[in-house]
Scaffold this active site. Structure first.
Site, PDB file in Angstrom:
ATOM      1  N   ASP A  32       0.875  -1.181   0.000  1.00 44.75           N
ATOM      2  CA  ASP A  32       0.000   0.000   0.000  1.00 44.75           C
ATOM      3  C   ASP A  32       0.907   1.225   0.000  1.00 44.75           C
ATOM      4  OD1 ASP A  32      -1.994   2.073   0.783  1.00 44.75           O
ATOM      5  OD2 ASP A  32      -3.270   0.351   1.193  1.00 44.75           O
ATOM      6  N   GLY A  37      -4.804   4.764   2.475  1.00 47.52           N
ATOM      7  CA  GLY A  37      -4.724   3.757   3.540  1.00 47.52           C
ATOM      8  C   GLY A  37      -3.938   4.249   4.756  1.00 47.52           C
ATOM      9  N   ILE A  52       2.155   0.854  -6.571  1.00 46.23           N
ATOM     10  CA  ILE A  52       2.118  -0.196  -7.598  1.00 46.23           C
ATOM     11  C   ILE A  52       2.520   0.317  -8.984  1.00 46.23           C
ATOM     12  CG2 ILE A  52       0.470  -1.739  -6.430  1.00 46.23           C
ATOM     13  CD1 ILE A  52      -1.669  -0.548  -8.433  1.00 46.23           C
ATOM     14  N   TYR A 141     -13.514   6.952 -13.619  1.00 45.03           N
ATOM     15  CA  TYR A 141     -13.151   5.890 -12.686  1.00 45.03           C
ATOM     16  C   TYR A 141     -13.664   4.537 -13.197  1.00 45.03           C
ATOM     17  CZ  TYR A 141     -14.064   2.880  -8.618  1.00 45.03           C
ATOM     18  OH  TYR A 141     -14.155   1.818  -7.768  1.00 45.03           O
ATOM     19  N   LYS A 145     -11.695   0.936 -14.451  1.00 43.67           N
ATOM     20  CA  LYS A 145     -11.991  -0.413 -13.947  1.00 43.67           C
ATOM     21  C   LYS A 145     -12.279  -1.352 -15.119  1.00 43.67           C
ATOM     22  CE  LYS A 145     -11.610   0.033  -9.468  1.00 43.67           C
ATOM     23  NZ  LYS A 145     -10.535  -0.624  -8.754  1.00 43.67           N
ATOM     24  N   PHE A 169     -20.746  -3.594  -5.547  1.00 42.82           N
ATOM     25  CA  PHE A 169     -21.738  -2.532  -5.457  1.00 42.82           C
ATOM     26  C   PHE A 169     -21.321  -1.672  -4.244  1.00 42.82           C
ATOM     27  CE2 PHE A 169     -24.833  -3.164  -8.866  1.00 42.82           C
ATOM     28  CZ  PHE A 169     -24.167  -4.187  -9.503  1.00 42.82           C
ATOM     29  N   ASN A 170     -22.241  -1.091  -3.477  1.00 39.11           N
ATOM     30  CA  ASN A 170     -21.779  -0.151  -2.434  1.00 39.11           C
ATOM     31  C   ASN A 170     -21.373  -0.864  -1.151  1.00 39.11           C
ATOM     32  OD1 ASN A 170     -23.235   1.474  -4.394  1.00 39.11           O
ATOM     33  ND2 ASN A 170     -22.792   3.115  -2.971  1.00 39.11           N
ATOM     34  N   ARG A 219     -29.318   2.556  -4.165  1.00 47.13           N
ATOM     35  CA  ARG A 219     -28.104   1.752  -4.239  1.00 47.13           C
ATOM     36  C   ARG A 219     -28.294   0.427  -3.524  1.00 47.13           C
ATOM     37  NH1 ARG A 219     -27.533   4.959  -7.432  1.00 47.13           N
ATOM     38  NH2 ARG A 219     -25.907   6.484  -7.807  1.00 47.13           N
ATOM     39  N   GLY A 284     -22.163  11.720 -13.618  1.00 48.33           N
ATOM     40  CA  GLY A 284     -21.667  10.339 -13.492  1.00 48.33           C
ATOM     41  C   GLY A 284     -22.407   9.503 -12.466  1.00 48.33           C
TER      42      GLY A 284
HETATM   43  N1  LIG Z   1     -15.726   0.858  -1.248  1.00 51.89           N
HETATM   44  C1  LIG Z   1     -16.559   0.627  -2.251  1.00 51.89           C
HETATM   45  O1  LIG Z   1     -17.790   0.788  -2.096  1.00 51.89           O
HETATM   46  C2  LIG Z   1     -16.043   0.143  -3.590  1.00 51.89           C
HETATM   47  C3  LIG Z   1     -16.978  -0.093  -4.619  1.00 51.89           C
HETATM   48  C4  LIG Z   1     -16.507  -0.545  -5.837  1.00 51.89           C
HETATM   49  C5  LIG Z   1     -15.161  -0.773  -6.038  1.00 51.89           C
HETATM   50  N2  LIG Z   1     -14.265  -0.532  -5.056  1.00 51.89           N
HETATM   51  C6  LIG Z   1     -12.832  -0.765  -5.323  1.00 51.89           C
HETATM   52  O2  LIG Z   1     -12.304  -1.622  -4.334  1.00 51.89           O
HETATM   53  C7  LIG Z   1     -10.950  -1.300  -4.056  1.00 51.89           C
HETATM   54  C8  LIG Z   1     -10.783  -1.090  -2.574  1.00 51.89           C
HETATM   55  O3  LIG Z   1     -11.695  -0.076  -2.175  1.00 51.89           O
HETATM   56  P1  LIG Z   1     -11.706   0.561  -0.723  1.00 51.89           P
HETATM   57  O4  LIG Z   1     -13.069   1.050  -0.480  1.00 51.89           O
HETATM   58  O5  LIG Z   1     -11.035  -0.339   0.230  1.00 51.89           O
HETATM   59  O6  LIG Z   1     -10.810   1.846  -0.998  1.00 51.89           O
HETATM   60  P2  LIG Z   1      -9.659   2.496  -0.095  1.00 51.89           P
HETATM   61  O7  LIG Z   1      -9.334   3.804  -0.711  1.00 51.89           O
HETATM   62  O8  LIG Z   1     -10.047   2.453   1.335  1.00 51.89           O
HETATM   63  O9  LIG Z   1      -8.470   1.482  -0.321  1.00 51.89           O
HETATM   64  C9  LIG Z   1      -7.635   1.495  -1.463  1.00 51.89           C
HETATM   65  C10 LIG Z   1      -6.208   1.368  -0.980  1.00 51.89           C
HETATM   66  O10 LIG Z   1      -5.331   1.348  -2.103  1.00 51.89           O
HETATM   67  C11 LIG Z   1      -4.194   2.149  -1.802  1.00 51.89           C
HETATM   68  N3  LIG Z   1      -3.644   2.607  -3.080  1.00 51.89           N
HETATM   69  C12 LIG Z   1      -4.237   3.428  -3.998  1.00 51.89           C
HETATM   70  N4  LIG Z   1      -3.408   3.612  -5.040  1.00 51.89           N
HETATM   71  C13 LIG Z   1      -2.285   2.887  -4.786  1.00 51.89           C
HETATM   72  C14 LIG Z   1      -1.067   2.683  -5.484  1.00 51.89           C
HETATM   73  N5  LIG Z   1      -0.820   3.278  -6.658  1.00 51.89           N
HETATM   74  N6  LIG Z   1      -0.135   1.888  -4.934  1.00 51.89           N
HETATM   75  C15 LIG Z   1      -0.350   1.283  -3.740  1.00 51.89           C
HETATM   76  N7  LIG Z   1      -1.464   1.449  -3.020  1.00 51.89           N
HETATM   77  C16 LIG Z   1      -2.437   2.245  -3.547  1.00 51.89           C
HETATM   78  C17 LIG Z   1      -4.729   3.272  -0.928  1.00 51.89           C
HETATM   79  O11 LIG Z   1      -3.742   3.859  -0.113  1.00 51.89           O
HETATM   80  C18 LIG Z   1      -5.781   2.544  -0.098  1.00 51.89           C
HETATM   81  O12 LIG Z   1      -5.249   2.049   1.110  1.00 51.89           O
HETATM   82  C19 LIG Z   1     -10.626  -0.066  -4.895  1.00 51.89           C
HETATM   83  O13 LIG Z   1      -9.949  -0.477  -6.054  1.00 51.89           O
HETATM   84  C20 LIG Z   1     -11.991   0.505  -5.237  1.00 51.89           C
HETATM   85  O14 LIG Z   1     -11.973   1.199  -6.453  1.00 51.89           O
HETATM   86  C21 LIG Z   1     -14.683  -0.080  -3.825  1.00 51.89           C
END
Ligand SMILES: NC(=O)c1ccc[n+]([C@@H]2O[C@H](COP(=O)([O-])OP(=O)(O)OC[C@H]3O[C@@H](n4cnc5c(N)ncnc54)[C@H](O)[C@@H]3O)[C@@H](O)[C@H]2O)c1
Length: 331
Positions: A32, A37, A52, A141, A145, A169-170, A219, A284
């Site tokens: 991370d 995070g 990454i 966004y 994906k 979903f959410n 949602r 969006g």
């Molecule tokens: N929370 C939701 O409702 C939801 C819905 C659909 C999709 N998602 C997807 O699920 C995944 C996790 O979501 P989340 O809610 O835990 O989000 P979050 O932002 O809490 O967690 C994402 C983590 O990825 C890390 N990160 C981002 N870019 C990075 C990089 N380049 N290198 C290393 N670390 C990186 C961030 O620091 C963070 O800790 C995401 O890809 C998000 O798009 C989440």
């Protein structure tokens, strides 16, 4: 003991997944960059503060650890920001995924589970949305994906890797007992925003002019602890099945409008005077997103168990804890 790598493991979903996989006796490595995070949410065995998109540093982790499977969750996920910062989202979400795919192949790791999103579907007229519904993301966004899913599918066709792309979903809830939950500050998702504003006695904003019964957005909410279990079942399935590539919705099929969610929260936090401001929906934002969970049930034998009321109760505890312990959430 098998080693799994979780990218984004110090985020909301990643921290719950780490905890779940630890309980299932996996050795968990987390990568991370802590842009969102928090180190405090790290629950695994080894942590690497790496971006990454930095392939050189990323490769070192792959070289030095015998990784059995990868859960790729790292990504930026703010809808509105994604329109303004397209290049950043492209680099982070798409180039980042390319790096993960290339190293997965190079180090002969067979299994890759990817966090996709319901936002790949865009606006829909028919519900529930199943995995065969047409793909037409409205937000940038969502486009990142979808592009990532396509890159993964391409490699799976060549039989280099086996993968499941999970369209979330959410996601709601928290594991308050273990002090993990949503960490965006300020919050970006509806429920944490509502809870925080109600606690702090600030006006809350409800966006209207959606094409729904009560005019607020609808949602499908799914608890993060149910999500973690689904991710674990995905790996079990991938090991067994012949198919190399699958896409699965993770939703609950039960849906709530924003006004209904507000009522649930309001009942739990009994504050009499709340100022509500109404505004228009954002660019969006689809009117309604409701998942079909048929495939998840068929393939993974999974269906959500946690009720929205329980998810919200945990989120209230978590938001109160975060507000009281602000210093603990500085990296
Ligand atoms: N929370 C939701 O409702 C939801 C819905 C659909 C999709 N998602 C997807 O699920 C995944 C996790 O979501 P989340 O809610 O835990 O989000 P979050 O932002 O809490 O967690 C994402 C983590 O990825 C890390 N990160 C981002 N870019 C990075 C990089 N380049 N290198 C290393 N670390 C990186 C961030 O620091 C963070 O800790 C995401 O890809 C998000 O798009 C989440």
């Amino acid at each position: 003991m098998k080693t799994v790598l979780i990218t984004g493991g110090c985020g909301f979903i990643g921290s719950h997944l780490t905890l779940f996989l630890k309980k299932k006796n996996f050795n968990v490595i987390v990568i991370d960059n802590l842009i969102i995070g928090k180190k405090k949410l790290f629950k695994g065995d080894k942590f690497f503060k790496i971006d990454i998109t930095n392939k050189v540093k990323l490769e070192k982790v792959f070289r030095e650890n015998k990784i059995f499977a990868i859960y790729h969750l790292a990504g930026l996920s703010k809808l509105t920001e994604s329109f303004k910062k397209k290049r950043l989202y492209e680099k982070n979400n798409v180039q980042g995924t390319k790096n993960i795919i290339q190293l997965t192949k190079k180090y002969k790791i067979k299994y890759l589970i990817f966090s996709s999103s319901a936002s790949v579907y865009g606006k829909k007229r028919e519900f529930p949305i199943n995995e065969k519904s047409s793909l037409n993301p409205i937000s940038y966004y969502g486009k990142t994906k979808l592009l990532s899913e396509k890159l993964i599918k391409h490699e799976c066709k060549k039989k280099k890797i086996k993968s499941i792309c999970l369209r979330y979903f959410n996601v709601v809830g928290s594991n308050f007992k273990n002090k993990i939950g949503e960490i965006h500050n300020p919050p970006i998702h509806l429920i944490p925003i509502l809870i925080r504003n109600i606690i702090l006695n600030k006006p809350i904003n409800i966006r209207l002019n959606f094409n729904t019964k009560d005019k607020s957005g609808i949602r499908d909410y799914i608890d993060v602890n149910d999500m973690a279990r689904a991710h674990y079942l995905c790996l079990k399935k991938l090991i067994k099945i012949k198919k190399n590539f699958l896409v699965i919705n993770l939703g609950s099929k039960k849906y709530f409008s924003v006004k209904e969610i507000f009522q649930i929260i309001h009942k739990k936090i009994k504050i009499k005077k709340i100022k509500i401001v109404f505004s228009k929906k954002l660019k969006g934002e689809p009117d309604k997103l409701v998942a079909s969970g048929t495939l998840a049930k068929k393939i993974l034998g999974w269906r959500p168990k946690v009720k929205i009321q329980n998810s919200i109760s945990n989120m209230i505890l978590w938001e109160k804890y975060k507000l009281k312990n602000k210093r603990k959430f500085v990296n």
